[in-house]
Design a protein around this motif. Structure first.
Motif, PDB file in Angstrom:
ATOM      1  N   PRO A 180      -7.094  27.476  49.498  1.00 54.48           N
ATOM      2  CA  PRO A 180      -6.026  26.831  50.246  1.00 54.48           C
ATOM      3  C   PRO A 180      -5.983  25.307  50.128  1.00 54.48           C
ATOM      4  N   ASN A 181      -4.765  24.838  50.006  1.00 57.31           N
ATOM      5  CA  ASN A 181      -4.414  23.413  50.001  1.00 57.31           C
ATOM      6  C   ASN A 181      -4.727  22.691  48.684  1.00 57.31           C
ATOM      7  N   LEU A 182      -5.403  23.368  47.776  1.00 56.55           N
ATOM      8  CA  LEU A 182      -5.711  22.692  46.501  1.00 56.55           C
ATOM      9  C   LEU A 182      -4.443  22.444  45.682  1.00 56.55           C
ATOM     10  N   ASN A 183      -3.353  23.125  46.032  1.00 56.43           N
ATOM     11  CA  ASN A 183      -2.063  22.820  45.392  1.00 56.43           C
ATOM     12  C   ASN A 183      -1.583  21.409  45.734  1.00 56.43           C
ATOM     13  N   LEU A 184      -2.183  20.793  46.762  1.00 59.45           N
ATOM     14  CA  LEU A 184      -1.768  19.444  47.171  1.00 59.45           C
ATOM     15  C   LEU A 184      -2.564  18.345  46.479  1.00 59.45           C
ATOM     16  N   LEU A 185      -3.468  18.715  45.616  1.00 61.22           N
ATOM     17  CA  LEU A 185      -4.300  17.695  44.942  1.00 61.22           C
ATOM     18  C   LEU A 185      -3.435  16.643  44.271  1.00 61.22           C
ATOM     19  N   GLY A 186      -3.863  15.394  44.413  1.00 60.33           N
ATOM     20  CA  GLY A 186      -3.133  14.289  43.789  1.00 60.33           C
ATOM     21  C   GLY A 186      -2.009  13.746  44.645  1.00 60.33           C
ATOM     22  N   GLN A 187      -1.653  14.485  45.709  1.00 57.54           N
ATOM     23  CA  GLN A 187      -0.549  14.050  46.579  1.00 57.54           C
ATOM     24  C   GLN A 187      -1.037  13.483  47.899  1.00 57.54           C
ATOM     25  N   ARG A 188      -2.155  14.001  48.409  1.00 51.84           N
ATOM     26  CA  ARG A 188      -2.722  13.614  49.712  1.00 51.84           C
ATOM     27  C   ARG A 188      -4.238  13.501  49.556  1.00 51.84           C
ATOM     28  N   GLU A 189      -4.864  12.765  50.481  1.00 52.65           N
ATOM     29  CA  GLU A 189      -6.328  12.644  50.530  1.00 52.65           C
ATOM     30  C   GLU A 189      -6.924  12.278  49.165  1.00 52.65           C
ATOM     31  N   VAL A 190      -6.249  11.335  48.519  1.00 45.73           N
ATOM     32  CA  VAL A 190      -6.677  10.904  47.177  1.00 45.73           C
ATOM     33  C   VAL A 190      -8.063  10.251  47.238  1.00 45.73           C
TER      34      VAL A 190
ATOM     35  N   VAL B  36     -10.522  11.224  48.991  1.00 45.40           N
ATOM     36  CA  VAL B  36     -11.558  12.272  49.049  1.00 45.40           C
ATOM     37  C   VAL B  36     -11.578  13.102  47.763  1.00 45.40           C
ATOM     38  N   TYR B  37     -10.378  13.512  47.306  1.00 44.37           N
ATOM     39  CA  TYR B  37     -10.318  14.499  46.221  1.00 44.37           C
ATOM     40  C   TYR B  37      -9.836  13.930  44.883  1.00 44.37           C
ATOM     41  N   GLY B  38      -9.456  12.630  44.878  1.00 50.07           N
ATOM     42  CA  GLY B  38      -9.030  12.020  43.629  1.00 50.07           C
ATOM     43  C   GLY B  38      -7.537  12.195  43.382  1.00 50.07           C
TER      44      GLY B  38
ATOM     45  N   ILE C 298     -14.873  29.630  40.925  1.00 48.74           N
ATOM     46  CA  ILE C 298     -14.142  29.678  42.198  1.00 48.74           C
ATOM     47  C   ILE C 298     -14.358  28.424  43.028  1.00 48.74           C
ATOM     48  N   ASN C 299     -13.227  27.825  43.422  1.00 52.64           N
ATOM     49  CA  ASN C 299     -13.237  26.802  44.469  1.00 52.64           C
ATOM     50  C   ASN C 299     -12.450  27.417  45.625  1.00 52.64           C
ATOM     51  N   ALA C 300     -13.175  27.981  46.566  1.00 44.89           N
ATOM     52  CA  ALA C 300     -12.530  28.693  47.680  1.00 44.89           C
ATOM     53  C   ALA C 300     -12.059  27.738  48.764  1.00 44.89           C
ATOM     54  N   ALA C 301     -12.210  26.436  48.526  1.00 46.05           N
ATOM     55  CA  ALA C 301     -11.781  25.402  49.480  1.00 46.05           C
ATOM     56  C   ALA C 301     -12.369  25.707  50.867  1.00 46.05           C
ATOM     57  N   ALA C 302     -11.570  25.623  51.924  1.00 49.21           N
ATOM     58  CA  ALA C 302     -12.147  25.761  53.273  1.00 49.21           C
ATOM     59  C   ALA C 302     -12.710  27.157  53.538  1.00 49.21           C
ATOM     60  N   TYR C 303     -12.238  28.177  52.791  1.00 43.18           N
ATOM     61  CA  TYR C 303     -12.799  29.528  52.974  1.00 43.18           C
ATOM     62  C   TYR C 303     -14.273  29.579  52.579  1.00 43.18           C
ATOM     63  N   THR C 304     -14.708  28.586  51.801  1.00 42.50           N
ATOM     64  CA  THR C 304     -16.122  28.470  51.436  1.00 42.50           C
ATOM     65  C   THR C 304     -17.023  28.520  52.668  1.00 42.50           C
ATOM     66  N   HIS C 305     -16.506  27.960  53.756  1.00 42.43           N
ATOM     67  CA  HIS C 305     -17.340  27.775  54.941  1.00 42.43           C
ATOM     68  C   HIS C 305     -17.115  28.841  56.016  1.00 42.43           C
ATOM     69  N   SER C 306     -16.161  29.726  55.779  1.00 45.81           N
ATOM     70  CA  SER C 306     -15.803  30.660  56.862  1.00 45.81           C
ATOM     71  C   SER C 306     -15.700  32.123  56.427  1.00 45.81           C
TER      72      SER C 306
ATOM     73  N   VAL D 265     -17.415  25.977  42.492  1.00 47.43           N
ATOM     74  CA  VAL D 265     -17.150  24.556  42.219  1.00 47.43           C
ATOM     75  C   VAL D 265     -16.499  23.898  43.434  1.00 47.43           C
ATOM     76  N   HIS D 266     -16.918  22.672  43.708  1.00 49.51           N
ATOM     77  CA  HIS D 266     -16.222  21.829  44.690  1.00 49.51           C
ATOM     78  C   HIS D 266     -16.018  20.454  44.088  1.00 49.51           C
ATOM     79  N   LEU D 267     -14.849  19.910  44.303  1.00 50.49           N
ATOM     80  CA  LEU D 267     -14.547  18.566  43.802  1.00 50.49           C
ATOM     81  C   LEU D 267     -15.420  17.520  44.492  1.00 50.49           C
TER      82      LEU D 267
ATOM     83  N   ASN E  13     -18.590  16.211  47.103  1.00 48.02           N
ATOM     84  CA  ASN E  13     -19.975  16.593  47.419  1.00 48.02           C
ATOM     85  C   ASN E  13     -19.998  17.051  48.873  1.00 48.02           C
ATOM     86  N   ILE E  14     -19.971  18.358  49.068  1.00 47.35           N
ATOM     87  CA  ILE E  14     -19.842  18.906  50.421  1.00 47.35           C
ATOM     88  C   ILE E  14     -21.035  18.515  51.302  1.00 47.35           C
ATOM     89  N   PHE E  15     -22.164  18.143  50.681  1.00 49.88           N
ATOM     90  CA  PHE E  15     -23.362  17.788  51.455  1.00 49.88           C
ATOM     91  C   PHE E  15     -23.321  16.353  51.981  1.00 49.88           C
TER      92      PHE E  15
HETATM   93  O1  CA2 Z   1     -14.443  19.607  47.557  1.00 44.46           O
HETATM   94  C1  CA2 Z   1     -13.838  20.665  47.407  1.00 44.46           C
HETATM   95  O2  CA2 Z   1     -13.410  21.059  46.319  1.00 44.46           O
HETATM   96  C2  CA2 Z   1     -13.533  21.515  48.641  1.00 44.46           C
HETATM   97  O3  CA2 Z   1     -13.660  22.890  48.274  1.00 44.46           O
HETATM   98  C3  CA2 Z   1     -12.106  21.194  49.040  1.00 44.46           C
HETATM   99  C4  CA2 Z   1     -11.668  21.886  50.325  1.00 44.46           C
HETATM  100  C5  CA2 Z   1     -12.677  21.647  51.435  1.00 44.46           C
HETATM  101  O4  CA2 Z   1     -12.321  22.411  52.581  1.00 44.46           O
HETATM  102  C6  CA2 Z   1     -14.090  22.017  51.024  1.00 44.46           C
HETATM  103  O5  CA2 Z   1     -14.962  21.694  52.089  1.00 44.46           O
HETATM  104  C7  CA2 Z   1     -14.498  21.255  49.773  1.00 44.46           C
HETATM  105  C8  CA2 Z   1     -10.315  21.362  50.787  1.00 44.46           C
HETATM  106  C9  CA2 Z   1      -9.239  21.423  49.769  1.00 44.46           C
HETATM  107  C10 CA2 Z   1      -8.033  20.754  50.318  1.00 44.46           C
HETATM  108  O6  CA2 Z   1      -7.415  20.034  49.295  1.00 44.46           O
HETATM  109  C11 CA2 Z   1      -6.518  19.091  49.630  1.00 44.46           C
HETATM  110  C12 CA2 Z   1      -5.995  18.362  48.588  1.00 44.46           C
HETATM  111  C13 CA2 Z   1      -5.108  17.376  48.842  1.00 44.46           C
HETATM  112  C14 CA2 Z   1      -4.696  17.107  50.133  1.00 44.46           C
HETATM  113  C15 CA2 Z   1      -5.209  17.848  51.175  1.00 44.46           C
HETATM  114  C16 CA2 Z   1      -6.123  18.838  50.910  1.00 44.46           C
END
Ligand code: CA2
Length: 146
Positions: A11-21, A23-25, A74-82, A100-102, A104-106
Motif C-alpha cells: 500500500p501507498n507505494l504507488n505514491l512514490l516520488g510524489q509525497r514524503e520525498v 523519507v522515500y526519495g 516483496i515490499n509489503a509496505a505497512a503490512y510488513t508490520h501488521s 525489501v524496504h526503501l 531503513n526501518i530500524f
Molecule cells: O521503507 C519501505 O519501503 C517501507 O516498506 C515503506 C512503507 C512503510 O510503511 C514501511 O515501514 C517501510 C510505506 C510506503 C508508503 O509509501 C509512500 C510513498 C510516498 C508517499 C507516501 C507513502
C-alpha cells in the motif's frame, strides 16, 4: 529466459516520488520497475512487477507466484508490520524470497522495527532505496543459477 521473478509492492507505494520525498526519495515506482526490468533482463530473467493497496491481493499474488515464479521480491509496505496472512502465504512459496524496504526501518519509529515477514524469507534488504530491489534481483538470479 531463465524464469520469472515476481516483484510485489504494498500500500501507498504507488505514491512514490510524489509525497514524503525526504523519507522515500524522488524515484517513482514506474522508475523502480524500469530499473528492475533492466537488471533482470541483463541476467536473463523476466519480471512481473505489481502494486496493490490490498493485503488479500498480495496473498493471492504470492499464491500465483508458486506456479509462475522462480523468485519473489516483496515490499509489503505497512503490512510488513501488521500482517499474518502475508507471512503464511510466503511460507508456501518454495523459490527464493527477498523482503525489501526503501527506508531503513530500524532507524525509524519503533513499530517499524518488527517485520512479520522476515522469518519467512531468505533475505532482507532495507535502507538502500531503489537499489535494494536491484540487489534482490541479483541475489535471486545468483541463487537460481547456482
Ligand atoms: O521503507 C519501505 O519501503 C517501507 O516498506 C515503506 C512503507 C512503510 O510503511 C514501511 O515501514 C517501510 C510505506 C510506503 C508508503 O509509501 C509512500 C510513498 C510516498 C508517499 C507516501 C507513502
Amino acid at each position: 529466459m531463465a524464469g520469472t521473478i515476481f516483484i510485489l509492492n504494498g500500500p501507498n507505494l504507488n505514491l512514490l516520488g510524489q509525497r514524503e520525498v525526504d523519507v522515500y526519495g524522488a524515484t517513482t515506482l514506474a522508475e523502480i520497475e524500469a530499473a528492475c526490468r533492466d537488471a533482470a533482463a541483463g541476467l536473463g530473467f523476466e519480471i512481473d512487477f505489481r502494486q496493490t493497496n490490498q493485503e488479500g491481493e498480495l496473498v493471492t499474488w504470492i499464491q500465483e507466484a508458486r506456479e509462475k515464479a522462480v523468485g519473489l521480491v516483496i515490499n509489503a509496505a505497512a503490512y510488513t508490520h501488521s500482517s499474518y496472512a502475508i507471512p503464511d502465504a510466503l511460507a508456501t512459496f518454495e523459490g527464493t524470497k527477498v523482503e525489501v524496504h526503501l527506508s531503513n526501518i530500524f532507524k525509524r519509529e519503533e513499530f517499524r522495527h518488527h517485520s512479520t515477514l522476515s522469518n519467512q524469507v531468505d533475505g532482507v534488504i532495507c535502507g538502500l532505496g531503489p537499489q535494494g530491489y536491484v540487489l534482490a534481483i541479483e541475489a535471486i538470479a545468483e541463487i537460481a543459477n547456482s
